[in-house]
Design a protein around this motif. Sequence first.
Motif, PDB file in Angstrom:
ATOM      1  N   ALA B  93      -2.846  -7.513 -19.169  1.00  0.00           N
ATOM      2  CA  ALA B  93      -1.855  -8.403 -18.624  1.00  0.00           C
ATOM      3  C   ALA B  93      -0.538  -7.898 -18.507  1.00  0.00           C
ATOM      4  N   VAL B  94      -0.043  -7.252 -19.339  1.00  0.00           N
ATOM      5  CA  VAL B  94       1.171  -6.611 -19.258  1.00  0.00           C
ATOM      6  C   VAL B  94       1.480  -5.707 -18.219  1.00  0.00           C
ATOM      7  N   ILE B  95       0.492  -4.709 -17.872  1.00  0.00           N
ATOM      8  CA  ILE B  95       0.851  -3.760 -16.807  1.00  0.00           C
ATOM      9  C   ILE B  95       0.423  -4.633 -15.503  1.00  0.00           C
ATOM     10  N   ALA B  96      -0.279  -5.792 -15.311  1.00  0.00           N
ATOM     11  CA  ALA B  96      -0.547  -6.679 -14.287  1.00  0.00           C
ATOM     12  C   ALA B  96       0.805  -7.363 -13.723  1.00  0.00           C
ATOM     13  N   GLY B  97       1.623  -7.720 -14.887  1.00  0.00           N
ATOM     14  CA  GLY B  97       2.807  -8.152 -14.452  1.00  0.00           C
ATOM     15  C   GLY B  97       3.827  -7.460 -14.233  1.00  0.00           C
ATOM     16  N   LEU B  98       3.755  -6.025 -14.876  1.00  0.00           N
ATOM     17  CA  LEU B  98       4.971  -5.234 -14.452  1.00  0.00           C
ATOM     18  C   LEU B  98       4.885  -4.798 -13.133  1.00  0.00           C
ATOM     19  N   VAL B  99       3.468  -4.576 -12.641  1.00  0.00           N
ATOM     20  CA  VAL B  99       3.575  -3.975 -11.429  1.00  0.00           C
ATOM     21  C   VAL B  99       3.536  -4.800 -10.348  1.00  0.00           C
ATOM     22  N   THR B 100       3.349  -6.178 -10.530  1.00  0.00           N
ATOM     23  CA  THR B 100       3.674  -7.070  -9.461  1.00  0.00           C
ATOM     24  C   THR B 100       5.012  -7.314  -9.251  1.00  0.00           C
ATOM     25  N   PHE B 101       5.788  -7.254 -10.394  1.00  0.00           N
ATOM     26  CA  PHE B 101       7.486  -7.400 -10.357  1.00  0.00           C
ATOM     27  C   PHE B 101       7.866  -6.400  -9.285  1.00  0.00           C
ATOM     28  N   VAL B 102       7.148  -5.134  -9.819  1.00  0.00           N
ATOM     29  CA  VAL B 102       7.894  -3.712  -9.069  1.00  0.00           C
ATOM     30  C   VAL B 102       7.463  -4.048  -7.596  1.00  0.00           C
ATOM     31  N   VAL B 103       6.207  -4.478  -7.331  1.00  0.00           N
ATOM     32  CA  VAL B 103       5.956  -4.654  -5.839  1.00  0.00           C
ATOM     33  C   VAL B 103       6.858  -5.725  -5.149  1.00  0.00           C
ATOM     34  N   GLY B 104       6.979  -6.822  -5.885  1.00  0.00           N
ATOM     35  CA  GLY B 104       8.091  -7.844  -5.219  1.00  0.00           C
ATOM     36  C   GLY B 104       9.281  -7.063  -5.011  1.00  0.00           C
ATOM     37  N   ALA B 105       9.805  -6.586  -5.969  1.00  0.00           N
ATOM     38  CA  ALA B 105      11.479  -6.154  -6.011  1.00  0.00           C
ATOM     39  C   ALA B 105      11.686  -5.155  -4.795  1.00  0.00           C
ATOM     40  N   THR B 106      10.297  -4.180  -4.648  1.00  0.00           N
ATOM     41  CA  THR B 106      10.334  -3.190  -3.651  1.00  0.00           C
ATOM     42  C   THR B 106       9.961  -3.671  -2.276  1.00  0.00           C
ATOM     43  N   GLY B 107       9.116  -4.801  -2.321  1.00  0.00           N
ATOM     44  CA  GLY B 107       8.413  -5.023  -1.074  1.00  0.00           C
ATOM     45  C   GLY B 107       7.276  -4.033  -0.878  1.00  0.00           C
ATOM     46  N   PHE B 108       7.032  -3.175  -1.577  1.00  0.00           N
ATOM     47  CA  PHE B 108       5.861  -2.157  -1.375  1.00  0.00           C
ATOM     48  C   PHE B 108       4.640  -2.521  -0.927  1.00  0.00           C
ATOM     49  N   VAL B 109       4.463  -2.055   0.481  1.00  0.00           N
ATOM     50  CA  VAL B 109       3.091  -2.782   1.208  1.00  0.00           C
ATOM     51  C   VAL B 109       3.118  -3.883   1.704  1.00  0.00           C
ATOM     52  N   VAL B 110       3.657  -4.752   0.924  1.00  0.00           N
ATOM     53  CA  VAL B 110       3.396  -6.300   1.321  1.00  0.00           C
ATOM     54  C   VAL B 110       4.624  -6.557   2.272  1.00  0.00           C
ATOM     55  N   ALA B 111       5.676  -6.298   2.040  1.00  0.00           N
ATOM     56  CA  ALA B 111       6.721  -6.388   3.047  1.00  0.00           C
ATOM     57  C   ALA B 111       6.492  -5.835   4.503  1.00  0.00           C
ATOM     58  N   PRO B 112       6.455  -4.600   4.578  1.00  0.00           N
ATOM     59  CA  PRO B 112       6.358  -4.229   5.797  1.00  0.00           C
ATOM     60  C   PRO B 112       4.899  -4.893   6.784  1.00  0.00           C
ATOM     61  N   LEU B 113       3.948  -5.020   5.865  1.00  0.00           N
ATOM     62  CA  LEU B 113       2.873  -5.625   6.656  1.00  0.00           C
ATOM     63  C   LEU B 113       3.126  -7.093   7.031  1.00  0.00           C
ATOM     64  N   ARG B 114       3.710  -7.912   6.388  1.00  0.00           N
ATOM     65  CA  ARG B 114       4.155  -9.137   6.813  1.00  0.00           C
ATOM     66  C   ARG B 114       5.248  -8.901   8.187  1.00  0.00           C
TER      67      ARG B 114
END
Lengths: 52, 536
Positions: B93-114
């Motif tokens: 759970a801790v890993i999943a939460g931290l990684v999701t936050f980092v992806v949101g903060a950086t926009g990694f993959v998801v922002a350029p795809l959108r």
Amino acid sequence: MSVWIMIWKVVFVIALSAFAVLAVGATIGGARDVVTLLNKLKQDRSNTKSDQ
Amino acid sequence: MNATPEQVVELLRQTNFSTLDWAIVVVYLCVSLVIGVWVKQYATDMAAYIGAGRSVGVWLGVATMTGTELGLVTVMYSAQIGFTGGFAAFHIAVIAGLVTFVVGATGFVVAPLRALGVLTIPEFYERRFDRKTRVVGGVLLSVAGVLNMGLFLKMGSIFIVGVTGLSPDSGALTVVMTVLLLLVLAYTVMGGMISVIITDYIQFVLLSFGLLLTVGVAIWRLGWENIFQVVAAEKGAAGFDPLQGEGEFGPEYVLWMLVVGLIGCAVWPTTVARALAMESTQAVRRQFMWSSISFTARFLIPNFFGICAFVFFSTHSTEMRELFLSPLPGGASSAFTPSLYAMPVFLGHLLPTGVLGIVAAAMIAAFMSTHDSYLLCWSSVITQDIIAPLAKSEMTDQRRIFITRLLIVAIGGFLLFWGLFYPLEGDTIWSYMAITGAVYFTGAIPVLVGGLYWKQASTAGAFSALLMGFTALVGLEPVRQTLAKTLAPVMGDSETIAAALSAERCGLAALLLTCVMFVAMSLLFPDTRPDARQRD
């Protein structure tokens, strides 16, 4: 082991509190977004009909 | 003492689930179905059908993403991990939460795809590489995705059978599986993503408050300190420290969870589909940062239910302890898996009538919100990325929607078949899902990340990386056992070989292989033409 017990207690309390706040926020904000989404889709649908 | 089949059924029947609880569940299902079908009128074109017109706001995005990713299958497998691994399971759970936050903060993959405005991940493959890569990517994605959700239906049904006290051997499992499937198919086929998002919102509300209520009741009934003390007494340090090799996890497992956590939020198609339906890249980032909370909770809370079930059965009665914590005798009950039934049976004993109905409805909500999204996601990938690119003439939106609907029904039929016949022995559900998912994501990670961020990424590299993803299948329990038996004459004891081929080791090895292939083939066979983004 006692360090791990303390870590998991803190993690659990923080995560659960944050989730409770999120649940309230997303329930209220989400309801507003549903209304906006349906209005936009309604608008899109009437635009499509008038184009035809 | 070993429990007989009759004793198993009798013990499972001791639930607080009553007629009032059934009534609550039925009312909820009817409301959900009616709303899902009502919004069908808005699904006028393909963008609306599979992307809700790209008009989803941040809060609705958070609710619907949580609804999708906090499915009943997640609750079931996370509870199973909590039951067997104790508090050490919280690391997931801790890993999943931290990684999701980092992806949101950086926009990694998801922002350029959108920002590219694509509807599906394979559509990006075509824009960046070529049509052939899109079709291969679509095939892999749909095969892995459909296999990945192969046990969802069965898990949902086990929950309902366990919580209501129906007999697992009476055929109730098959009946529950069929009814649940028909309900989800009805509104997903008609309303597409719009139905999915609206019903997901309702399901999110019910589910969130149902989970919080259950946590409160569990702590109140079992005692906060007592829960930790019983786990410490029964499991020792391995019940808390995820890095202990002799426990359920260990360093390799934790590393594998880091990879799975990244995939779960940045590469997994159902999550990315939510990002692609958002109104802007800024909204995508905010959606992911907020969702990091629910990505933590979606593992943490069910883990906790599993731990509470373990504490309850350890201390409740000798019969319950024998049934859930001792190895099951061969002939006791073929349809009964103690670690899977533990959480629902525990809830059936813990929660009072009325509250149990609300929580059961919340869990069924979790079941439906995941099923609808996954069904829509895989069927639209097959339509958009396999059938449409291979069609000789341009397909109309109406034709695409019709094919997508047919595929939703076909995948539903497969789920029923697979749920009934796939053997559950050996694999935990989580391992099964991680490995079937790995068929897609081990190839997709280098192709997506390289395609978005590395100029020298080439079509040959993408193509070979995607195909290499199939090597992850070695991690599945039946494949591992077969391979171990085949290799035994030359390499020694088959059990040692099977143990060496652990699911996490196979997954990590497959990921390494796809990354190496992607880089090597891209450098050896570079593209001679610029990618579509530069041509545009």
